[in-house]
Design a protein around this motif. Structure first.
Motif, PDB file in Angstrom:
ATOM      1  N   ASN A  55      22.477  25.498  80.783  1.00 33.00           N
ATOM      2  CA  ASN A  55      23.402  25.223  81.834  1.00 33.00           C
ATOM      3  C   ASN A  55      23.407  25.806  82.013  1.00 33.00           C
ATOM      4  OD1 ASN A  55      25.530  26.091  79.157  1.00 33.00           O
ATOM      5  ND2 ASN A  55      25.942  23.898  79.697  1.00 33.00           N
ATOM      6  N   ASN A  56      24.146  26.850  83.195  1.00 33.06           N
ATOM      7  CA  ASN A  56      24.163  28.072  82.986  1.00 33.06           C
ATOM      8  C   ASN A  56      25.344  29.294  82.277  1.00 33.06           C
ATOM      9  OD1 ASN A  56      24.376  30.793  85.372  1.00 33.06           O
ATOM     10  ND2 ASN A  56      26.098  29.913  85.545  1.00 33.06           N
ATOM     11  N   TYR A  59      22.901  30.080  79.755  1.00 31.74           N
ATOM     12  CA  TYR A  59      21.988  30.577  80.353  1.00 31.74           C
ATOM     13  C   TYR A  59      22.624  32.363  80.717  1.00 31.74           C
ATOM     14  CZ  TYR A  59      18.516  32.416  84.462  1.00 31.74           C
ATOM     15  OH  TYR A  59      18.208  33.869  84.799  1.00 31.74           O
ATOM     16  N   TYR A  60      23.764  32.494  81.291  1.00 27.29           N
ATOM     17  CA  TYR A  60      23.883  33.988  80.911  1.00 27.29           C
ATOM     18  C   TYR A  60      24.161  34.297  79.286  1.00 27.29           C
ATOM     19  CZ  TYR A  60      27.344  37.972  80.615  1.00 27.29           C
ATOM     20  OH  TYR A  60      27.507  38.857  80.952  1.00 27.29           O
ATOM     21  N   THR A  78      20.700  24.693  92.292  1.00 26.49           N
ATOM     22  CA  THR A  78      21.556  25.455  92.167  1.00 26.49           C
ATOM     23  C   THR A  78      23.024  24.606  93.294  1.00 26.49           C
ATOM     24  OG1 THR A  78      21.395  26.332  94.062  1.00 26.49           O
ATOM     25  CG2 THR A  78      21.311  27.656  92.226  1.00 26.49           C
ATOM     26  N   ALA A 294      31.941  27.405  85.936  1.00 24.04           N
ATOM     27  CA  ALA A 294      30.440  27.636  86.335  1.00 24.04           C
ATOM     28  C   ALA A 294      29.468  27.166  85.637  1.00 24.04           C
ATOM     29  CB  ALA A 294      30.343  29.703  85.755  1.00 24.04           C
ATOM     30  N   ASN A 296      27.158  25.646  86.798  1.00 26.11           N
ATOM     31  CA  ASN A 296      25.871  26.080  87.174  1.00 26.11           C
ATOM     32  C   ASN A 296      26.109  27.580  88.181  1.00 26.11           C
ATOM     33  OD1 ASN A 296      22.981  25.698  88.772  1.00 26.11           O
ATOM     34  ND2 ASN A 296      23.750  23.803  89.331  1.00 26.11           N
ATOM     35  N   THR A 297      24.931  27.190  88.348  1.00 26.88           N
ATOM     36  CA  THR A 297      24.823  29.489  89.185  1.00 26.88           C
ATOM     37  C   THR A 297      24.868  29.508  90.039  1.00 26.88           C
ATOM     38  OG1 THR A 297      22.727  28.474  89.869  1.00 26.88           O
ATOM     39  CG2 THR A 297      22.810  30.025  87.436  1.00 26.88           C
ATOM     40  N   SER A 298      25.674  30.512  90.705  1.00 30.63           N
ATOM     41  CA  SER A 298      26.598  30.674  92.026  1.00 30.63           C
ATOM     42  C   SER A 298      26.038  31.919  92.218  1.00 30.63           C
ATOM     43  CB  SER A 298      27.903  31.355  91.478  1.00 30.63           C
ATOM     44  OG  SER A 298      28.771  31.313  92.640  1.00 30.63           O
ATOM     45  N   ASP A 302      27.582  36.212  88.170  1.00 36.14           N
ATOM     46  CA  ASP A 302      26.621  35.736  86.673  1.00 36.14           C
ATOM     47  C   ASP A 302      28.279  34.823  86.245  1.00 36.14           C
ATOM     48  OD1 ASP A 302      28.703  37.459  85.530  1.00 36.14           O
ATOM     49  OD2 ASP A 302      26.343  38.373  85.447  1.00 36.14           O
ATOM     50  N   TRP A 303      28.144  34.593  84.883  1.00 39.36           N
ATOM     51  CA  TRP A 303      29.605  33.230  84.004  1.00 39.36           C
ATOM     52  C   TRP A 303      30.596  34.427  84.223  1.00 39.36           C
ATOM     53  CZ3 TRP A 303      31.647  34.044  79.683  1.00 39.36           C
ATOM     54  CH2 TRP A 303      31.820  32.553  79.254  1.00 39.36           C
TER      55      TRP A 303
END
Length: 327
Positions: A55-56, A59-60, A78, A294, A296-298, A302-303
Motif C-alpha cells: 500500500n501507499n 511505499y512512502y 492508482t 491515503a 493509494n498514491t495520489s 506523497d503520503w
C-alpha cells in the motif's frame, strides 16, 4: 540414374526446410516478447535489491528508509483500493522475485490467501502490536464502485492512521532492513530517525486539532477510522458512504436517525464527496472535511504531504466553526 534423381530431390527438400526454418526464426525475432519473459529478464538483470510493498503508506516508509541502494515498488494501480486488490500472474512473478515483501498486516492483504509466496520474504510490519489490532464484530458487505462487493470483517486494517502505530511499523521495517542488509545499517538508522520525527510531528498536530472537538460527536463516512478514533479520542459513528457515489434514500434516512439521537456538525470523508452530497449535508448543518488515509498514491503528493494536508483542512474547518460560534 534413379539414385542421382532421388539424391537431387532430397537435397532440394532439405534446402527448402532450411529456408523455412530461417524464415520462422527471423519472424519470431520481430515479435514482441512475452510480458512474463520481459519481467523475468528485467528482474534477473537488476543490480539492486528489490522491496515490494502492498500500500501507499508502506511505499512512502520504505522509499524513505531504503535510500538509493534499494529499489522499492508498489505494483497496484492508482484507481483502486489496495485492500481490495487482486494480483495478476505478472504481479505474482514480481513478488516472488523480490528480495523482501513488506506487508501492512491486520488482514489488509486479503489477496495473500490466493497466491504462493516465499514465507522467508514476507514481513508483517504490524505483527509486533497484534494485540492492539481492533476486531470488527459481525461484518458489513457493500459495493465499492467498479471493485464490486467488499466486506468489513476480521480486524480494522488502517493501522497507520494512528501515527504512533505508524511509527512502530516504520521502526519494525527499519530493523528488518538492517538485519537483511547490515552493510547499509548507518544509512537506514539515519533515515529512520528522520521518519520517526515526521510521524511524531503528525501525531502531535492531529492531537492538537482533534482535542479542540472536546468530545463533540462526528460522523465518519466509512468504517476505516477505528485506529484514528482510538488514538485521538474522537467520539464518532460510521456510515458506509462512498465519496464518488450519491447516497441512497435509505442512507439519508439512516443519517437522519443518527442526527435525531445526537447532533453532529462534522462529517469526515476518505475523499472529496460529490458536490450534491456536500450541499445536502450543508443544508443539514453538517460540514464535510476530507481526512484521507491515503492508502493509494495520489496526484496531490506523497503520503506525508497528504497527511499534512488532512490536518490543514481540519484546522481550517475548526477555526471556521469556532469563529461562527463567537458571532
Amino acid at each position: 540414374m534413379v539414385n542421382c534423381v532421388n539424391e537431387r530431390r532430397t537435397t532440394h527438400m532439405e534446402h527448402q526446410l532450411i529456408v523455412l526454418i530461417c524464415l520462422i526464426t527471423a519472424l519470431s525475432g520481430c515479435e514482441p516478447s512475452d510480458t512474463g519473459s520481459e519481467t523475468e529478464s528485467s528482474l534477473a538483470s537488476r543490480t539492486k535489491p528489490l522491496i515490494m510493498v502492498s500500500n501507499n503508506p508502506l511505499y512512502y516508509f520504505a522509499t524513505e528508509l531504503a535510500g538509493n541502494n534499494i529499489d522499492v515498488q508498489f505494483p497496484i494501480d492508482t484507481t483502486g483500493d489496495p485492500a481490495s486488490w487482486r494480483p495478476t500472474a505478472q504481479h505474482i512473478t514480481e513478488f516472488q522475485q523480490a528480495d523482501l515483501i513488506v506487508l501492512n498486516g491486520a488482514g489488509y492483504e486479503s489477496w495473500l490467501t490466493t497466491v504462493s509466496l516465499p514465507t522467508t520474504k514476507l514481513f508483517n510490519t504490524s505483527k509486533s502490536f497484534q494485540r492492539e489490532w481492533i476486531p470488527i464484530e459481525g461484518g458489513v458487505t457493500h459495493s465499492h464502485g467498479l471493485e464490486g462487493e467488499h466486506n468489513h470483517r476480521g480486524y480494522a486494517i488502517t493501522t497507520w492512521m494512528d501515527m504512533l502505530q505508524a511509527s512502530q511499523q516504520v521502526n519494525n521495517m527499519g530493523e528488518e532492513l538492517i538485519q537483511r542488509w547490515p552493510e547499509q545499517a548507518a544509512g537506514f538508522e539515519s533515515r529512520l530517525a528522520v521518519l520517526q520525527q515526521q510521524l511524531l510531528l503528525l501525531d502531535t498536530r492531529f492531537q492538537q486539532q482533534l482535542s479542540r472537538l472536546e468530545g463533540e460527536s462526528v460522523i465518519f463516512s466509512h468504517p476505516v477510522y477505528q485506529y484514528f478514533q482510538r488514538r485521538y479520542q474522537v467520539n464518532g459513528s460510521s456510515l458506509h458512504w462512498e465519496p464518488d457515489q450519491a447516497p441512497t434514500d435509505a442512507q439519508w434516512q439512516e443519517l437522519q436517525q443518527m442526527l435525531a439521537e445526537k447532533p453532529v456538525r462534522i462529517m469526515i470523508w476518505e475523499g472529496e464527496p460529490m458536490a450534491e452530497t456536500r450541499r445536502r449535508l450543508d443544508n443539514l448543518g453538517i460540514h464535510s472535511v476530507v481526512i484521507s488515509p491515503a492508502a493509494n498514491t495520489s496526484a496531490k503528493g506523497d503520503w506525508l504531504t497528504v497527511q499534512s494536508a488532512n490536518i490543514d483542512r481540519l484546522a481550517e474547518l475548526l477555526d471556521s466553526l469556532l469563529e461562527t460560534a463567537k458571532l
